[in-house]
Design a protein around this motif. Structure first.
Motif, PDB file in Angstrom:
ATOM      1  N   TYR A  25     -10.587  -4.106   3.673  1.00 39.79           N
ATOM      2  CA  TYR A  25     -10.138  -3.007   3.969  1.00 39.79           C
ATOM      3  C   TYR A  25      -9.874  -2.667   5.476  1.00 39.79           C
ATOM      4  O   TYR A  25      -8.652  -2.087   5.483  1.00 39.79           O
ATOM      5  N   GLU A  26     -10.447  -3.336   6.227  1.00 34.01           N
ATOM      6  CA  GLU A  26     -10.019  -3.452   7.822  1.00 34.01           C
ATOM      7  C   GLU A  26      -8.958  -3.763   8.040  1.00 34.01           C
ATOM      8  O   GLU A  26      -7.899  -3.464   8.642  1.00 34.01           O
ATOM      9  N   ARG A  27      -8.413  -4.843   7.428  1.00 32.33           N
ATOM     10  CA  ARG A  27      -7.199  -5.771   7.479  1.00 32.33           C
ATOM     11  C   ARG A  27      -5.836  -4.942   7.172  1.00 32.33           C
ATOM     12  O   ARG A  27      -4.883  -4.799   7.585  1.00 32.33           O
ATOM     13  N   LEU A  28      -6.076  -4.274   5.843  1.00 35.27           N
ATOM     14  CA  LEU A  28      -5.267  -3.324   5.331  1.00 35.27           C
ATOM     15  C   LEU A  28      -4.964  -2.096   6.084  1.00 35.27           C
ATOM     16  O   LEU A  28      -3.896  -1.722   5.982  1.00 35.27           O
ATOM     17  N   CYS A  29      -6.094  -1.631   6.409  1.00 31.21           N
ATOM     18  CA  CYS A  29      -5.842  -0.432   7.444  1.00 31.21           C
ATOM     19  C   CYS A  29      -5.080  -0.775   8.794  1.00 31.21           C
ATOM     20  O   CYS A  29      -4.458   0.069   9.344  1.00 31.21           O
ATOM     21  N   ALA A  30      -5.074  -1.906   9.206  1.00 33.84           N
ATOM     22  CA  ALA A  30      -4.598  -2.396  10.325  1.00 33.84           C
ATOM     23  C   ALA A  30      -3.073  -2.500  10.604  1.00 33.84           C
ATOM     24  O   ALA A  30      -2.357  -2.587  11.428  1.00 33.84           O
ATOM     25  N   LEU A  31      -2.474  -2.598   9.206  1.00 30.45           N
ATOM     26  CA  LEU A  31      -1.116  -2.656   8.987  1.00 30.45           C
ATOM     27  C   LEU A  31      -0.467  -1.527   9.464  1.00 30.45           C
ATOM     28  O   LEU A  31      -0.875  -0.344   9.172  1.00 30.45           O
ATOM     29  N   ASP A  32       0.685  -1.516  10.122  1.00 26.69           N
ATOM     30  CA  ASP A  32       1.597  -0.431  10.514  1.00 26.69           C
ATOM     31  C   ASP A  32       2.381   0.188   9.474  1.00 26.69           C
ATOM     32  O   ASP A  32       3.563  -0.279   9.173  1.00 26.69           O
ATOM     33  N   TRP A  33       1.794   0.886   8.566  1.00 32.42           N
ATOM     34  CA  TRP A  33       2.528   1.381   7.261  1.00 32.42           C
ATOM     35  C   TRP A  33       3.507   2.156   7.634  1.00 32.42           C
ATOM     36  O   TRP A  33       4.565   2.278   6.820  1.00 32.42           O
ATOM     37  N   ARG A  34       3.328   3.193   8.634  1.00 32.63           N
ATOM     38  CA  ARG A  34       4.386   4.162   9.098  1.00 32.63           C
ATOM     39  C   ARG A  34       5.883   3.347   9.555  1.00 32.63           C
ATOM     40  O   ARG A  34       6.862   3.900   9.208  1.00 32.63           O
ATOM     41  N   ALA A  35       5.486   2.231  10.131  1.00 35.12           N
ATOM     42  CA  ALA A  35       6.889   1.331  10.635  1.00 35.12           C
ATOM     43  C   ALA A  35       7.424   0.926   9.359  1.00 35.12           C
ATOM     44  O   ALA A  35       8.904   0.679   9.522  1.00 35.12           O
ATOM     45  N   LEU A  36       6.808   0.618   8.393  1.00 32.56           N
ATOM     46  CA  LEU A  36       7.333  -0.013   7.053  1.00 32.56           C
ATOM     47  C   LEU A  36       7.826   1.234   6.150  1.00 32.56           C
ATOM     48  O   LEU A  36       8.584   0.997   5.099  1.00 32.56           O
ATOM     49  N   ARG A  37       7.510   2.565   6.685  1.00 36.54           N
ATOM     50  CA  ARG A  37       8.179   3.787   5.755  1.00 36.54           C
ATOM     51  C   ARG A  37       7.496   3.726   4.456  1.00 36.54           C
ATOM     52  O   ARG A  37       8.067   3.748   3.636  1.00 36.54           O
TER      53      ARG A  37
END
Length: 78
Positions: A25-37
């Motif tokens: 969960y921590e690693r999934l949340c750390a991804l920059d999802w907004r940058a990937l749109r």
């Protein structure tokens, strides 16, 4: 013009993963999802774990609407 973010469903199988779920969960949340749109949803399929996996998943889902949990009624195996 910025397009609307698309939904990405991350599907994870879990069986007795109490020690791994917080780190996942921590690693999934750390991804920059907004940058990937992308707007993620995390679907965890619990194969009727016998450890604290269901409780951990329930706590994650209660605190984050992106987390969805599906728990099998019994262990179906791989």
């Amino acid at each position: 013009m910025n397009p609307e973010p698309r939904t990405l469903s991350v599907v994870v199988a879990a069986f007795n993963e109490e020690g791994n779920l917080p780190l996942l969960y921590e690693r999934l949340c750390a991804l920059d999802w907004r940058a990937l749109r992308l707007e993620p949803e995390f679907l965890v399929v619990d194969d009727h774990s016998g450890d604290r996996t269901p409780e951990i998943l329930a706590a994650l889902a209660a605190g984050d609407p992106r987390v969805k949990v599906l728990r099998f009624s019994r262990n179906f195996g791989s």
